[in-house]
Design an enzyme around this catalytic site. Structure first.
Site, PDB file in Angstrom:
ATOM      1  N   ASP A   1      21.625  26.043 197.808  1.00  0.00           N
ATOM      2  CA  ASP A   1      21.369  24.523 198.174  1.00  0.00           C
ATOM      3  C   ASP A   1      20.146  24.713 199.269  1.00  0.00           C
ATOM      4  O   ASP A   1      19.872  25.615 200.237  1.00  0.00           O
ATOM      5  CB  ASP A   1      22.630  23.728 198.960  1.00  0.00           C
ATOM      6  CG  ASP A   1      22.159  22.225 198.406  1.00  0.00           C
ATOM      7  OD1 ASP A   1      22.187  21.931 197.814  1.00  0.00           O
ATOM      8  OD2 ASP A   1      20.880  22.065 198.951  1.00  0.00           O
TER       9      ASP A   1
ATOM     10  N   HIS B   1      24.674  19.880 187.573  1.00  0.00           N
ATOM     11  CA  HIS B   1      24.855  20.714 188.571  1.00  0.00           C
ATOM     12  C   HIS B   1      26.286  20.871 189.736  1.00  0.00           C
ATOM     13  O   HIS B   1      26.903  19.531 189.777  1.00  0.00           O
ATOM     14  CB  HIS B   1      23.828  20.262 189.788  1.00  0.00           C
ATOM     15  CG  HIS B   1      24.261  18.961 190.818  1.00  0.00           C
ATOM     16  ND1 HIS B   1      23.422  18.291 190.562  1.00  0.00           N
ATOM     17  CD2 HIS B   1      24.094  19.030 191.713  1.00  0.00           C
ATOM     18  CE1 HIS B   1      23.622  17.304 191.337  1.00  0.00           C
ATOM     19  NE2 HIS B   1      23.883  17.108 192.496  1.00  0.00           N
TER      20      HIS B   1
END
Ligand code: 5GP
Ligand code: ZN
Length: 114
Positions: free
Chosen positions: A30, A100
């Site tokens: 991320d 996701h």
């Protein structure tokens, strides 16, 4: 699909820090990590959210969770534990409209999800 950020990451148009890739699944760090280990696992094909899953996607989702398990082991967080989150829709706080799964770990997380 269109201007989807994660589809662009799949296509390599936007760079990412990949930790796993196969024919159908991609995992990458991320960009704005909330925990020491913060990885996103996504299907390469554009699925908007859990709400858009079809019965034909069941094998893919199973493989995504096997991938989560493998990544957690590789990242060294299996034993201490971690959290897997998929935000769905407006109330779920989903910002990127491409399915996701967040893997969050590397520290002791709070006991409350909300
Ligand atoms: P959501 O809020 O939709 O569940 O989570 C979207 C996540 O994608 C956020 O944690 C955000 O930091 C991450 N993100 C957004 N844009 C990018 C990007 O271009 N690259 C990477 N690696 N992560 C991104
Ligand atoms: Zn997409």
């Amino acid at each position: 699909m269109g201007d989807c950020i994660f589809c662009k990451i799949v296509e390599g148009e936007i760079p990412s820090n990949k930790v796993y890739e196969d024919e159908n699944i991609l995992a990458f760090k991320d960009i704005n990590p909330l925990t020491p280990i913060h990885i996103l696992v996504i299907p390469k094909k554009h699925i908007k959210s859990i709400n858009e899953l079809k019965p034909d996607d069941e094998i893919l989702i199973g493989k995504i969770f096997s991938t989560v398990k493998q990544i957690a082991k590789e990242q060294g967080i299996s034993e201490n534990g971690y959290r897997v989150v998929s935000n769905c829709g407006e109330d779920g706080g989903q910002e990127v409209k491409h399915l996701h799964f967040h893997i969050l770990g590397g520290k002791k997380l709070g006991t409350k999800i909300v």
